[in-house]
Design a protein around this motif. Structure first.
Motif, PDB file in Angstrom:
ATOM      1  N   THR A 109       0.836  -1.199   0.000  1.00 38.11           N
ATOM      2  CA  THR A 109       0.000   0.000   0.000  1.00 38.11           C
ATOM      3  C   THR A 109       0.869   1.247   0.000  1.00 38.11           C
ATOM      4  O   THR A 109       2.063   1.197   0.261  1.00 38.11           O
ATOM      5  CB  THR A 109      -0.911   0.026   1.241  1.00 38.11           C
ATOM      6  OG1 THR A 109      -0.084   0.071   2.409  1.00 38.11           O
ATOM      7  CG2 THR A 109      -1.793  -1.202   1.296  1.00 38.11           C
ATOM      8  N   TRP A 110       0.218   2.366  -0.324  1.00 40.20           N
ATOM      9  CA  TRP A 110       0.901   3.657  -0.263  1.00 40.20           C
ATOM     10  C   TRP A 110       0.787   4.154   1.173  1.00 40.20           C
ATOM     11  O   TRP A 110      -0.262   4.589   1.609  1.00 40.20           O
ATOM     12  CB  TRP A 110       0.277   4.622  -1.260  1.00 40.20           C
ATOM     13  CG  TRP A 110       0.467   4.172  -2.666  1.00 40.20           C
ATOM     14  CD1 TRP A 110      -0.437   3.516  -3.453  1.00 40.20           C
ATOM     15  CD2 TRP A 110       1.659   4.292  -3.449  1.00 40.20           C
ATOM     16  NE1 TRP A 110       0.121   3.234  -4.672  1.00 40.20           N
ATOM     17  CE2 TRP A 110       1.404   3.697  -4.702  1.00 40.20           C
ATOM     18  CE3 TRP A 110       2.919   4.846  -3.216  1.00 40.20           C
ATOM     19  CZ2 TRP A 110       2.357   3.646  -5.723  1.00 40.20           C
ATOM     20  CZ3 TRP A 110       3.868   4.788  -4.234  1.00 40.20           C
ATOM     21  CH2 TRP A 110       3.583   4.204  -5.466  1.00 40.20           C
ATOM     22  N   ASN A 111       1.908   4.085   1.873  1.00 37.94           N
ATOM     23  CA  ASN A 111       1.889   4.337   3.303  1.00 37.94           C
ATOM     24  C   ASN A 111       1.952   5.806   3.676  1.00 37.94           C
ATOM     25  O   ASN A 111       1.433   6.215   4.708  1.00 37.94           O
ATOM     26  CB  ASN A 111       3.084   3.636   3.980  1.00 37.94           C
ATOM     27  CG  ASN A 111       3.203   2.182   3.592  1.00 37.94           C
ATOM     28  OD1 ASN A 111       3.808   1.838   2.581  1.00 37.94           O
ATOM     29  ND2 ASN A 111       2.618   1.308   4.403  1.00 37.94           N
ATOM     30  N   TYR A 112       2.653   6.579   2.857  1.00 37.67           N
ATOM     31  CA  TYR A 112       2.915   7.972   3.201  1.00 37.67           C
ATOM     32  C   TYR A 112       2.548   8.889   2.045  1.00 37.67           C
ATOM     33  O   TYR A 112       2.736   8.543   0.874  1.00 37.67           O
ATOM     34  CB  TYR A 112       4.404   8.158   3.541  1.00 37.67           C
ATOM     35  CG  TYR A 112       4.899   7.212   4.598  1.00 37.67           C
ATOM     36  CD1 TYR A 112       5.646   6.090   4.256  1.00 37.67           C
ATOM     37  CD2 TYR A 112       4.598   7.431   5.947  1.00 37.67           C
ATOM     38  CE1 TYR A 112       6.099   5.210   5.226  1.00 37.67           C
ATOM     39  CE2 TYR A 112       5.048   6.556   6.923  1.00 37.67           C
ATOM     40  CZ  TYR A 112       5.792   5.453   6.550  1.00 37.67           C
ATOM     41  OH  TYR A 112       6.231   4.575   7.512  1.00 37.67           O
ATOM     42  N   TRP A 113       2.044  10.079   2.414  1.00 35.36           N
ATOM     43  CA  TRP A 113       1.603  11.056   1.426  1.00 35.36           C
ATOM     44  C   TRP A 113       2.126  12.436   1.773  1.00 35.36           C
ATOM     45  O   TRP A 113       2.250  12.782   2.956  1.00 35.36           O
ATOM     46  CB  TRP A 113       0.071  11.099   1.385  1.00 35.36           C
ATOM     47  CG  TRP A 113      -0.546   9.840   0.893  1.00 35.36           C
ATOM     48  CD1 TRP A 113      -0.859   8.738   1.637  1.00 35.36           C
ATOM     49  CD2 TRP A 113      -0.938   9.549  -0.444  1.00 35.36           C
ATOM     50  NE1 TRP A 113      -1.409   7.770   0.835  1.00 35.36           N
ATOM     51  CE2 TRP A 113      -1.480   8.247  -0.454  1.00 35.36           C
ATOM     52  CE3 TRP A 113      -0.889  10.262  -1.640  1.00 35.36           C
ATOM     53  CZ2 TRP A 113      -1.965   7.640  -1.610  1.00 35.36           C
ATOM     54  CZ3 TRP A 113      -1.375   9.657  -2.793  1.00 35.36           C
ATOM     55  CH2 TRP A 113      -1.903   8.359  -2.771  1.00 35.36           C
ATOM     56  N   GLY A 114       2.384  13.217   0.735  1.00 33.67           N
ATOM     57  CA  GLY A 114       2.719  14.611   0.928  1.00 33.67           C
ATOM     58  C   GLY A 114       1.466  15.457   0.979  1.00 33.67           C
ATOM     59  O   GLY A 114       0.350  14.946   0.858  1.00 33.67           O
ATOM     60  N   GLN A 115       1.664  16.758   1.113  1.00 34.81           N
ATOM     61  CA  GLN A 115       0.525  17.671   1.254  1.00 34.81           C
ATOM     62  C   GLN A 115      -0.019  18.134  -0.085  1.00 34.81           C
ATOM     63  O   GLN A 115      -1.103  18.700  -0.149  1.00 34.81           O
ATOM     64  CB  GLN A 115       0.929  18.888   2.097  1.00 34.81           C
ATOM     65  CG  GLN A 115       1.642  20.008   1.334  1.00 34.81           C
ATOM     66  CD  GLN A 115       3.038  19.630   0.875  1.00 34.81           C
ATOM     67  OE1 GLN A 115       3.620  18.646   1.320  1.00 34.81           O
ATOM     68  NE2 GLN A 115       3.597  20.434  -0.016  1.00 34.81           N
ATOM     69  N   GLY A 116       0.725  17.905  -1.140  1.00 34.44           N
ATOM     70  CA  GLY A 116       0.276  18.245  -2.486  1.00 34.44           C
ATOM     71  C   GLY A 116       0.799  19.572  -2.974  1.00 34.44           C
ATOM     72  O   GLY A 116       1.138  20.464  -2.195  1.00 34.44           O
ATOM     73  N   THR A 117       0.874  19.706  -4.302  1.00 38.41           N
ATOM     74  CA  THR A 117       1.273  20.953  -4.938  1.00 38.41           C
ATOM     75  C   THR A 117       0.348  21.181  -6.132  1.00 38.41           C
ATOM     76  O   THR A 117       0.049  20.254  -6.890  1.00 38.41           O
ATOM     77  CB  THR A 117       2.751  20.922  -5.367  1.00 38.41           C
ATOM     78  OG1 THR A 117       3.140  22.194  -5.881  1.00 38.41           O
ATOM     79  CG2 THR A 117       3.018  19.860  -6.422  1.00 38.41           C
ATOM     80  N   GLN A 118      -0.116  22.432  -6.284  1.00 37.42           N
ATOM     81  CA  GLN A 118      -1.117  22.747  -7.293  1.00 37.42           C
ATOM     82  C   GLN A 118      -0.476  22.972  -8.655  1.00 37.42           C
ATOM     83  O   GLN A 118       0.453  23.785  -8.786  1.00 37.42           O
ATOM     84  CB  GLN A 118      -1.901  23.995  -6.890  1.00 37.42           C
ATOM     85  CG  GLN A 118      -2.918  24.467  -7.921  1.00 37.42           C
ATOM     86  CD  GLN A 118      -4.109  23.543  -8.034  1.00 37.42           C
ATOM     87  OE1 GLN A 118      -4.703  23.160  -7.036  1.00 37.42           O
ATOM     88  NE2 GLN A 118      -4.463  23.169  -9.267  1.00 37.42           N
ATOM     89  N   VAL A 119      -0.981  22.283  -9.646  1.00 35.28           N
ATOM     90  CA  VAL A 119      -0.591  22.507 -11.038  1.00 35.28           C
ATOM     91  C   VAL A 119      -1.825  22.990 -11.793  1.00 35.28           C
ATOM     92  O   VAL A 119      -2.863  22.319 -11.775  1.00 35.28           O
ATOM     93  CB  VAL A 119      -0.050  21.225 -11.684  1.00 35.28           C
ATOM     94  CG1 VAL A 119       0.163  21.431 -13.194  1.00 35.28           C
ATOM     95  CG2 VAL A 119       1.256  20.805 -11.017  1.00 35.28           C
ATOM     96  N   THR A 120      -1.702  24.147 -12.433  1.00 36.13           N
ATOM     97  CA  THR A 120      -2.802  24.695 -13.212  1.00 36.13           C
ATOM     98  C   THR A 120      -2.326  24.945 -14.632  1.00 36.13           C
ATOM     99  O   THR A 120      -1.329  25.633 -14.842  1.00 36.13           O
ATOM    100  CB  THR A 120      -3.331  26.002 -12.607  1.00 36.13           C
ATOM    101  OG1 THR A 120      -3.717  25.776 -11.254  1.00 36.13           O
ATOM    102  CG2 THR A 120      -4.526  26.511 -13.398  1.00 36.13           C
TER     103      THR A 120
END
Length: 117
Positions: free
Chosen positions: A103-114
């Protein structure tokens, strides 16, 4: 424990390029499979690409194959997503993820691409 911090997202015109980075903390970075996911407004999070520990194997969603390239630098604890020929439908929050198993255990907070048309 792995902490992930994405960067590089911004507003870009269609046809342009961006490179996202994901800096990971933790001594086990090189042991993890790393991936990129994205979530567009009103849609579920979807898989984009992943790279295995050795960096010799990669896998892409059909929607980005041939346009995006995932890579990693284990010495820098960083994974990258080079995005070329961007389309408005690539607009989303892009998330970095790490997996030490099934499984995907860890995640970042994300970055916006427009991507503007």
């Amino acid at each position: 424990q792995v902490q992930l911090v994405e960067s590089g997202g911004e507003l870009v015109q269609a046809g342009g390029s961006l490179r996202l980075s994901c800096a990971a903390s933790g001594r086990t970075f090189s042991a993890n499979t790393m991936g990129w996911f994205r979530q567009a407004p009103g849609k579920e999070r979807e898989f984009v690409a992943q790279i295995w520990r050795s960096a010799s194997n990669t896998y892409y969603a059909d929607s980005v194959k041939g346009r995006f390239t995932i890579s990693r630098d284990n010495a820098k604890n960083t994974v990258y997503l080079q995005m070329n020929s961007l389309k408005p439908e690539d607009t989303a929050i892009y998330y970095c993820a790490a997996s030490s198993g099934a499984t995907w255990n860890y995640w970042g907070q994300g970055t916006q691409v427009t991507v503007s048309s």
